[in-house]
Design a protein around this motif. Structure first.
Motif, PDB file in Angstrom:
ATOM      1  N   UNK A  52       5.620   7.790   9.922  1.00 54.84           N
ATOM      2  CA  UNK A  52       5.408   6.539   9.503  1.00 54.84           C
ATOM      3  C   UNK A  52       4.074   5.985  10.030  1.00 54.84           C
ATOM      4  N   UNK A  53       4.027   6.040  11.482  1.00 57.38           N
ATOM      5  CA  UNK A  53       2.716   5.259  12.208  1.00 57.38           C
ATOM      6  C   UNK A  53       1.596   6.091  11.494  1.00 57.38           C
ATOM      7  N   UNK A  54       1.555   7.499  11.327  1.00 56.91           N
ATOM      8  CA  UNK A  54       0.406   8.188  11.030  1.00 56.91           C
ATOM      9  C   UNK A  54      -0.255   7.731   9.777  1.00 56.91           C
TER      10      UNK A  54
ATOM     11  N   UNK B 160      -4.867  -2.584  14.523  1.00 54.64           N
ATOM     12  CA  UNK B 160      -4.265  -1.099  14.502  1.00 54.64           C
ATOM     13  C   UNK B 160      -4.308  -0.572  15.965  1.00 54.64           C
TER      14      UNK B 160
ATOM     15  N   UNK C 160      -3.794  -3.050   2.719  1.00 53.67           N
ATOM     16  CA  UNK C 160      -4.910  -3.137   1.418  1.00 53.67           C
ATOM     17  C   UNK C 160      -5.850  -3.839   1.803  1.00 53.67           C
TER      18      UNK C 160
ATOM     19  N   UNK D 292      -1.292   4.957   9.206  1.00 51.55           N
ATOM     20  CA  UNK D 292      -2.055   4.090   9.526  1.00 51.55           C
ATOM     21  C   UNK D 292      -3.249   4.584  10.357  1.00 51.55           C
ATOM     22  N   UNK D 293      -3.183   6.021  10.679  1.00 51.57           N
ATOM     23  CA  UNK D 293      -4.168   6.824  11.289  1.00 51.57           C
ATOM     24  C   UNK D 293      -5.470   6.123  11.228  1.00 51.57           C
TER      25      UNK D 293
ATOM     26  N   UNK E 215       0.900  -1.205  -0.075  1.00 56.44           N
ATOM     27  CA  UNK E 215      -0.117  -0.111  -0.068  1.00 56.44           C
ATOM     28  C   UNK E 215       0.937   1.200  -0.005  1.00 56.44           C
ATOM     29  N   UNK E 216       1.734   1.317   0.889  1.00 56.90           N
ATOM     30  CA  UNK E 216       2.545   2.507   1.083  1.00 56.90           C
ATOM     31  C   UNK E 216       3.937   2.575   0.610  1.00 56.90           C
TER      32      UNK E 216
ATOM     33  N   UNK F  86      -6.813   3.634  10.217  1.00 61.04           N
ATOM     34  CA  UNK F  86      -7.191   2.460  10.769  1.00 61.04           C
ATOM     35  C   UNK F  86      -7.715   2.402  12.185  1.00 61.04           C
ATOM     36  N   UNK F  87      -7.163   3.230  12.891  1.00 51.55           N
ATOM     37  CA  UNK F  87      -7.801   3.365  14.298  1.00 51.55           C
ATOM     38  C   UNK F  87      -8.479   4.684  14.529  1.00 51.55           C
TER      39      UNK F  87
ATOM     40  N   UNK G   2       2.371  -3.020   5.545  1.00 49.91           N
ATOM     41  CA  UNK G   2       1.839  -2.111   4.655  1.00 49.91           C
ATOM     42  C   UNK G   2       0.961  -2.856   3.490  1.00 49.91           C
TER      43      UNK G   2
ATOM     44  N   UNK H 114       6.909   8.740  13.713  1.00 51.03           N
ATOM     45  CA  UNK H 114       5.618   9.221  14.066  1.00 51.03           C
ATOM     46  C   UNK H 114       4.672   9.391  12.590  1.00 51.03           C
TER      47      UNK H 114
ATOM     48  N   UNK I 189       4.803   8.281  21.242  1.00 45.86           N
ATOM     49  CA  UNK I 189       5.509   9.149  20.314  1.00 45.86           C
ATOM     50  C   UNK I 189       5.194  10.447  20.267  1.00 45.86           C
TER      51      UNK I 189
END
Lengths: 119, 119
Positions: A89-91, B80, B33, A93-94, A1-2, A96-97, B29, A87, B90
């Motif tokens: 990188x983690x965001x 997540x 998807x 996926x933001x 994806x990313x 998803x939460x 990643x 941070x 973080x």
DNA sequence: AAATAATTAAACCAATCGGTTGACAATCCA
DNA sequence: TGGATTGTCAACCGATTGGTTTAATTATTT
């Protein structure tokens, strides 16, 4: 994806590895208060200088800490840029939460639009 | 500094350790998807099934992935919540990489107030 | 029932980890 | 000068890492 933007985050291996140890996370916590010498970093953990020195080297290698040698003491300073990278990188996926919040918002927006049409 | 709330983040060792490996980050990643089987997770890395299986177990142990066994395949789904935990940790350092922005904002606010007084 | 497919288990490997100790170097202070 | 302080280096330790290969398990297909 990313994965198309993977090379943006070249230091993540070292940063996440550094953060995976509770002693090192605590050291960063202390460095958030003020700059500290190796000895000052070591004492709260009843750990040898050499042990603390190794942890600091890991943090340094991850770019999370910089060192200034003044006389015989080594002053360590928190360097936050790499934390910001992690941070970032983690965001990615933001969503998803935030999914529940997102769909709730979408629902409310839809209702608002329905209301607007009625009027 | 932040050590009074340390126990809030009990899983950080496992989560950051899981994230410290580029193969595992790439797997996350892909899982962003859609859900994937172990075999589907393995193929992009030209890695043995057993190798991929081990990585998935690490992700599972960190709570980043859940597994649903359907027939002979194991479907993996991104989870997540633990990513959100890591992000929360973080963000406690956010002010360190926002410091310049923060002081800029403070400056602008001060100017606004000065303007307001003039009127 | 037999063959194939998906996965885990177990044993093994070299490399790295977090930690120690002891020896050494540099700096400060009396 | 000489002793204490601050830190690194090198060697070592047991545990863990990321990976392999081979064998076993479980489920599907023919």
């Amino acid at each position: 994806m990313f994965n198309h933007m993977v090379e943006q985050f070249a230091h993540l291996d070292a940063v996440f590895h550094a953060l995976a140890d509770p002693t090192r996370r605590a050291m960063l916590g202390h460095l958030a208060e003020r700059e500290l010498t190796i000895g000052e970093l070591a004492t709260p953990f009843s750990m040898s200088f050499a042990g603390a020195s190794k942890h600091v080297r890991v943090l340094e290698h991850a770019g999370l800490v910089t060192r200034t040698i003044r006389g015989r003491t080594h002053l360590c300073r928190l360097q936050a840029a790499r934390l910001a990278e992690a941070d970032a990188w983690l965001r990615r996926y933001e969503r998803f939460w935030n999914d529940r919040l997102d769909s709730l918002e979408a629902l409310l927006r839809a209702e608002d639009e329905a209301q607007a049409k009625k009027k």
